[in-house]
Design a protein around this motif. Structure first.
Motif, PDB file in Angstrom:
ATOM      1  N   VAL A  46      -5.531  -2.306 -17.572  1.00 37.04           N
ATOM      2  CA  VAL A  46      -4.863  -1.978 -16.310  1.00 37.04           C
ATOM      3  C   VAL A  46      -5.849  -1.506 -15.245  1.00 37.04           C
ATOM      4  O   VAL A  46      -5.624  -1.725 -14.045  1.00 37.04           O
ATOM      5  CB  VAL A  46      -3.719  -0.957 -16.533  1.00 37.04           C
ATOM      6  N   GLN A  49      -7.325  -4.666 -13.795  1.00 35.09           N
ATOM      7  CA  GLN A  49      -6.281  -5.335 -13.015  1.00 35.09           C
ATOM      8  C   GLN A  49      -6.065  -4.626 -11.677  1.00 35.09           C
ATOM      9  O   GLN A  49      -5.892  -5.275 -10.646  1.00 35.09           O
ATOM     10  CB  GLN A  49      -4.968  -5.394 -13.795  1.00 35.09           C
ATOM     11  N   THR A  50      -6.098  -3.299 -11.687  1.00 30.58           N
ATOM     12  CA  THR A  50      -5.902  -2.546 -10.443  1.00 30.58           C
ATOM     13  C   THR A  50      -7.048  -2.789  -9.473  1.00 30.58           C
ATOM     14  O   THR A  50      -6.819  -3.004  -8.268  1.00 30.58           O
ATOM     15  CB  THR A  50      -5.752  -1.040 -10.744  1.00 30.58           C
ATOM     16  N   ARG A  51      -8.273  -2.782  -9.982  1.00 30.20           N
ATOM     17  CA  ARG A  51      -9.425  -3.075  -9.106  1.00 30.20           C
ATOM     18  C   ARG A  51      -9.287  -4.450  -8.469  1.00 30.20           C
ATOM     19  O   ARG A  51      -9.521  -4.627  -7.273  1.00 30.20           O
ATOM     20  CB  ARG A  51     -10.732  -2.997  -9.906  1.00 30.20           C
ATOM     21  N   VAL A  76       3.623   0.389  -5.687  1.00 27.90           N
ATOM     22  CA  VAL A  76       2.946   0.029  -6.929  1.00 27.90           C
ATOM     23  C   VAL A  76       4.017  -0.218  -7.992  1.00 27.90           C
ATOM     24  O   VAL A  76       4.934   0.595  -8.157  1.00 27.90           O
ATOM     25  CB  VAL A  76       1.994   1.161  -7.401  1.00 27.90           C
ATOM     26  N   LEU A  78       4.531  -0.903 -12.053  1.00 31.66           N
ATOM     27  CA  LEU A  78       3.882  -0.784 -13.360  1.00 31.66           C
ATOM     28  C   LEU A  78       4.830  -1.228 -14.460  1.00 31.66           C
ATOM     29  O   LEU A  78       6.017  -0.896 -14.427  1.00 31.66           O
ATOM     30  CB  LEU A  78       3.485   0.673 -13.638  1.00 31.66           C
ATOM     31  N   VAL A  87      -4.107   4.028 -13.059  1.00 31.16           N
ATOM     32  CA  VAL A  87      -3.954   3.265 -11.818  1.00 31.16           C
ATOM     33  C   VAL A  87      -4.255   4.168 -10.626  1.00 31.16           C
ATOM     34  O   VAL A  87      -4.956   3.779  -9.690  1.00 31.16           O
ATOM     35  CB  VAL A  87      -2.552   2.634 -11.719  1.00 31.16           C
ATOM     36  N   TYR A  91      -6.916   3.591  -7.576  1.00 30.12           N
ATOM     37  CA  TYR A  91      -6.316   3.608  -6.231  1.00 30.12           C
ATOM     38  C   TYR A  91      -7.018   4.642  -5.357  1.00 30.12           C
ATOM     39  O   TYR A  91      -7.401   4.367  -4.223  1.00 30.12           O
ATOM     40  CB  TYR A  91      -4.826   3.922  -6.392  1.00 30.12           C
ATOM     41  N   CYS A 104       5.930   4.346  -6.458  1.00 31.93           N
ATOM     42  CA  CYS A 104       5.536   3.714  -7.718  1.00 31.93           C
ATOM     43  C   CYS A 104       6.788   3.572  -8.570  1.00 31.93           C
ATOM     44  O   CYS A 104       7.523   4.549  -8.754  1.00 31.93           O
ATOM     45  CB  CYS A 104       4.484   4.548  -8.435  1.00 31.93           C
ATOM     46  N   MET A 116       0.379  -4.511 -13.633  1.00 31.50           N
ATOM     47  CA  MET A 116       0.647  -3.813 -12.385  1.00 31.50           C
ATOM     48  C   MET A 116       0.594  -4.787 -11.222  1.00 31.50           C
ATOM     49  O   MET A 116       0.056  -5.875 -11.337  1.00 31.50           O
ATOM     50  CB  MET A 116      -0.354  -2.678 -12.184  1.00 31.50           C
ATOM     51  N   ILE A 118       0.650  -4.515  -6.601  1.00 34.10           N
ATOM     52  CA  ILE A 118       0.691  -3.647  -5.422  1.00 34.10           C
ATOM     53  C   ILE A 118       1.040  -4.496  -4.197  1.00 34.10           C
ATOM     54  O   ILE A 118       0.532  -5.603  -4.044  1.00 34.10           O
ATOM     55  CB  ILE A 118      -0.678  -2.965  -5.173  1.00 34.10           C
TER      56      ILE A 118
END
Length: 128
Positions: A46, A49-51, A76, A78, A87, A91, A104, A116, A118
């Protein structure tokens, strides 16, 4: 209204654009951790994936004439709320002291193994 797509973000996996621009407002589609070159999820992790999701959002915002600093609201999604703190850490690294309003929510599933996603609303304060 102007529709925006970025070559630096993954192709939309459906009948929609990366963003819609209406006056000074930019509304992004939800972005997950898909690699723009392969269209595949970058990792099952995760954090990675967030980056990638935020890199995709940055590319879309750039194509629309703004940056993360223009974001006024983020949502967001999740698939596991146990990922919330991890996350948030990524963020916060990318948004820094800029802390736009945010929601979220937990969802039961997202496409292609995404954990996730965004979406953002940005305001271009230099709009004329």
């Amino acid at each position: 209204m102007k529709l925006v797509n970025s070559n630096e973000a993954p192709d939309a996996p459906g009948p929609f654009s990366h963003a819609s621009v209406v006056g000074p407002w930019v509304f992004t589609s939800g972005m997950g951790g898909l690699d723009p070159r392969t269209g595949q999820v970058v990792s099952d992790d995760v954090i990675e994936q967030t980056r990638q999701a935020l890199a995709n959002i940055e590319a879309i915002l750039k194509a629309a004439g703004c940056t993360l600093r223009h974001v006024v609201k983020a949502v967001v999604y999740l698939t596991d709320m146990a990922d919330y703190a991890r996350v948030n850490a990524v963020y916060e690294q990318l948004f820094g002291s800029h802390k736009p309003a945010r929601t979220c929510v937990a969802v039961s599933a997202l496409p292609v193994r995404e954990r996730m996603k965004i979406e953002c609303v940005a305001y271009r304060d230099d709009y004329r």
